[in-house]
Design a protein around this motif. Structure first.
Motif, PDB file in Angstrom:
ATOM      1  N   VAL D  51       0.865  -1.176   0.000  1.00 43.80           N
ATOM      2  CA  VAL D  51       0.000   0.000   0.000  1.00 43.80           C
ATOM      3  C   VAL D  51       0.906   1.232   0.000  1.00 43.80           C
ATOM      4  N   ILE D  52       0.661   2.146  -0.945  1.00 46.83           N
ATOM      5  CA  ILE D  52       1.508   3.322  -1.117  1.00 46.83           C
ATOM      6  C   ILE D  52       0.704   4.577  -0.776  1.00 46.83           C
ATOM      7  N   ALA D  53       1.267   5.409   0.074  1.00 47.17           N
ATOM      8  CA  ALA D  53       0.709   6.752   0.289  1.00 47.17           C
ATOM      9  C   ALA D  53       1.584   7.744  -0.461  1.00 47.17           C
ATOM     10  N   THR D  54       0.960   8.744  -1.073  1.00 46.73           N
ATOM     11  CA  THR D  54       1.719   9.689  -1.899  1.00 46.73           C
ATOM     12  C   THR D  54       1.506  11.135  -1.432  1.00 46.73           C
ATOM     13  N   GLY D  55       2.360  11.999  -1.932  1.00 47.17           N
ATOM     14  CA  GLY D  55       2.223  13.428  -1.677  1.00 47.17           C
ATOM     15  C   GLY D  55       2.836  13.841  -0.359  1.00 47.17           C
ATOM     16  N   SER D  56       2.382  14.970   0.164  1.00 45.67           N
ATOM     17  CA  SER D  56       2.989  15.521   1.377  1.00 45.67           C
ATOM     18  C   SER D  56       2.759  14.614   2.576  1.00 45.67           C
ATOM     19  N   VAL D  57       1.739  13.778   2.487  1.00 45.13           N
ATOM     20  CA  VAL D  57       1.460  12.803   3.550  1.00 45.13           C
ATOM     21  C   VAL D  57       2.637  11.853   3.730  1.00 45.13           C
ATOM     22  N   ALA D  58       3.274  11.487   2.623  1.00 47.40           N
ATOM     23  CA  ALA D  58       4.426  10.590   2.688  1.00 47.40           C
ATOM     24  C   ALA D  58       5.600  11.283   3.373  1.00 47.40           C
ATOM     25  N   ALA D  59       5.871  12.510   2.988  1.00 47.40           N
ATOM     26  CA  ALA D  59       6.988  13.253   3.583  1.00 47.40           C
ATOM     27  C   ALA D  59       6.745  13.529   5.058  1.00 47.40           C
ATOM     28  N   GLY D  60       5.480  13.755   5.409  1.00 46.20           N
ATOM     29  CA  GLY D  60       5.137  14.094   6.783  1.00 46.20           C
ATOM     30  C   GLY D  60       5.325  12.950   7.758  1.00 46.20           C
ATOM     31  N   TRP D  61       5.466  11.740   7.225  1.00 50.93           N
ATOM     32  CA  TRP D  61       5.662  10.582   8.100  1.00 50.93           C
ATOM     33  C   TRP D  61       7.033  10.600   8.769  1.00 50.93           C
ATOM     34  N   PHE D  62       8.015  11.176   8.095  1.00 47.18           N
ATOM     35  CA  PHE D  62       9.379  11.164   8.630  1.00 47.18           C
ATOM     36  C   PHE D  62       9.482  12.097   9.829  1.00 47.18           C
ATOM     37  N   PRO D  63      10.265  11.710  10.840  1.00 51.05           N
ATOM     38  CA  PRO D  63      10.442  12.611  11.982  1.00 51.05           C
ATOM     39  C   PRO D  63      11.269  13.827  11.563  1.00 51.05           C
ATOM     40  N   LYS D  65      12.317  17.551  10.026  1.00 56.07           N
ATOM     41  CA  LYS D  65      11.975  18.272   8.790  1.00 56.07           C
ATOM     42  C   LYS D  65      11.639  17.277   7.683  1.00 56.07           C
ATOM     43  N   ALA D  66      10.530  17.533   6.982  1.00 55.32           N
ATOM     44  CA  ALA D  66      10.067  16.620   5.933  1.00 55.32           C
ATOM     45  C   ALA D  66      11.096  16.520   4.808  1.00 55.32           C
ATOM     46  N   PRO D  67      11.510  15.303   4.432  1.00 50.71           N
ATOM     47  CA  PRO D  67      12.464  15.134   3.330  1.00 50.71           C
ATOM     48  C   PRO D  67      11.731  15.200   1.980  1.00 50.71           C
ATOM     49  N   PRO D  68      12.487  15.328   0.875  1.00 51.04           N
ATOM     50  CA  PRO D  68      11.825  15.383  -0.440  1.00 51.04           C
ATOM     51  C   PRO D  68      11.416  14.003  -0.942  1.00 51.04           C
ATOM     52  N   ILE D  69      10.547  13.366  -0.204  1.00 47.87           N
ATOM     53  CA  ILE D  69      10.029  12.019  -0.490  1.00 47.87           C
ATOM     54  C   ILE D  69       8.515  12.147  -0.636  1.00 47.87           C
ATOM     55  N   ASP D  70       7.973  11.744  -1.794  1.00 51.82           N
ATOM     56  CA  ASP D  70       6.525  11.905  -2.003  1.00 51.82           C
ATOM     57  C   ASP D  70       5.789  10.586  -2.213  1.00 51.82           C
ATOM     58  N   ALA D  71       6.438   9.481  -1.888  1.00 51.94           N
ATOM     59  CA  ALA D  71       5.748   8.177  -1.975  1.00 51.94           C
ATOM     60  C   ALA D  71       6.356   7.254  -0.938  1.00 51.94           C
TER      61      ALA D  71
END
Lengths: 83, 83, 83, 83, 83
Positions: D51-63, D65-71
């Motif tokens: 199951v893949i989440a995309t967009g800013s939701v994906a970046a927001g998962w990281f503790p 500052k949000a990294p440039p990861i969108d999936a």
């Protein structure tokens, strides 16, 4: 992110002052005919396979106030290294 | 961002008061038949090739509270300058 | 934003309490067969051509905490006014 | 979210320093030919349904500052468990 | 938002601890063959027509820190009630 191949570069003299200095490359998403324009902080060249992040995630990478950039080259894919 | 060509302009008298004053242009994404409506802070004309940023990045460009605008012309592409 | 034409309305009794009171219209994106459901603060009717903003920009228009609404009619296009 | 199947892995030596350490997997969206590159915190393998989440939701998962990861792979689907 | 029809449910034992407890349903977007996986806070069943919000708007609905959820069922469409 999207896997894409660099196909060219665009120049624009007339642009928003909030656009960061730097290169905008044109890429084609692999396996499709879709094209994107992405900011390139890595110095990529034509034919190079790259990883593109899109949306607010791309703008959030820049220090300070987020510029109106919604696509960013975040990595270049090592040649011959896909398993 | 998306490379697109300006094809027209839309007028709307009935609109949210939070919409910023200014021009909304219709563009066609190059290499497709997809159309978008984008806010134009640069004074672009029909046939002009432009760069479009979409999503919250577009709204975030405006000073103050972000308006309900999700597509913004951020640059015009120099003619004959693609390598 | 997207240019679309209103094709109907949806009713839902069973919904999240965070959904704002008001009308949800069904629209078809012009030049495609894609359909969206958008919140309508403008009182639009069937057949009307409208401008739709999508994503977090739509939710951010609402006062207070952003509701789970990702498509918003931001304007109605004046008839016969496209240049 | 999107249901997808892992098809490979990408390596990139040349990448933004803000990219988190970890694995980037290539996936194909089920029922389509669309491919995405997603960060994998779960240790998934080729052929696994995820199951893949995309967009800013994906970046927001990281503790932090949000990294440039969108999936982001957020789950692996249990085999034989779809009703 | 998107109009969709519930077609099934997915189970996943191996998942990020930040995924909220609850049901993930598979839906098909009406008028297309596109499938999404959406969190269901409303207790919907197979064949039910629902309204889906996507992106950061979906994650923002949850109380506290936004989970990595980018699609949310926000309403069920009343049967026989589309005008």
């Amino acid at each position: 992110m999207l896997r894409a191949t660099v196909t060219g570069r665009v120049w624009s003299t007339k642009r928003l002052p909030e656009m960061p200095a730097g290169t905008i490359l044109e890429v084609v998403i692999d396996g499709s005919t879709s094209r994107l324009l992405a900011f390139d902080p890595l110095g990529c060249g034509e034919g190079e396979q790259v990883v593109i992040a899109t949306g607010s995630v791309a703008a959030g990478w820049f220090p300070g106030k987020a510029p109106p950039i919604d696509a960013l080259i975040v990595a270049s894919i090592d040649e011959g290294a896909k398993s």
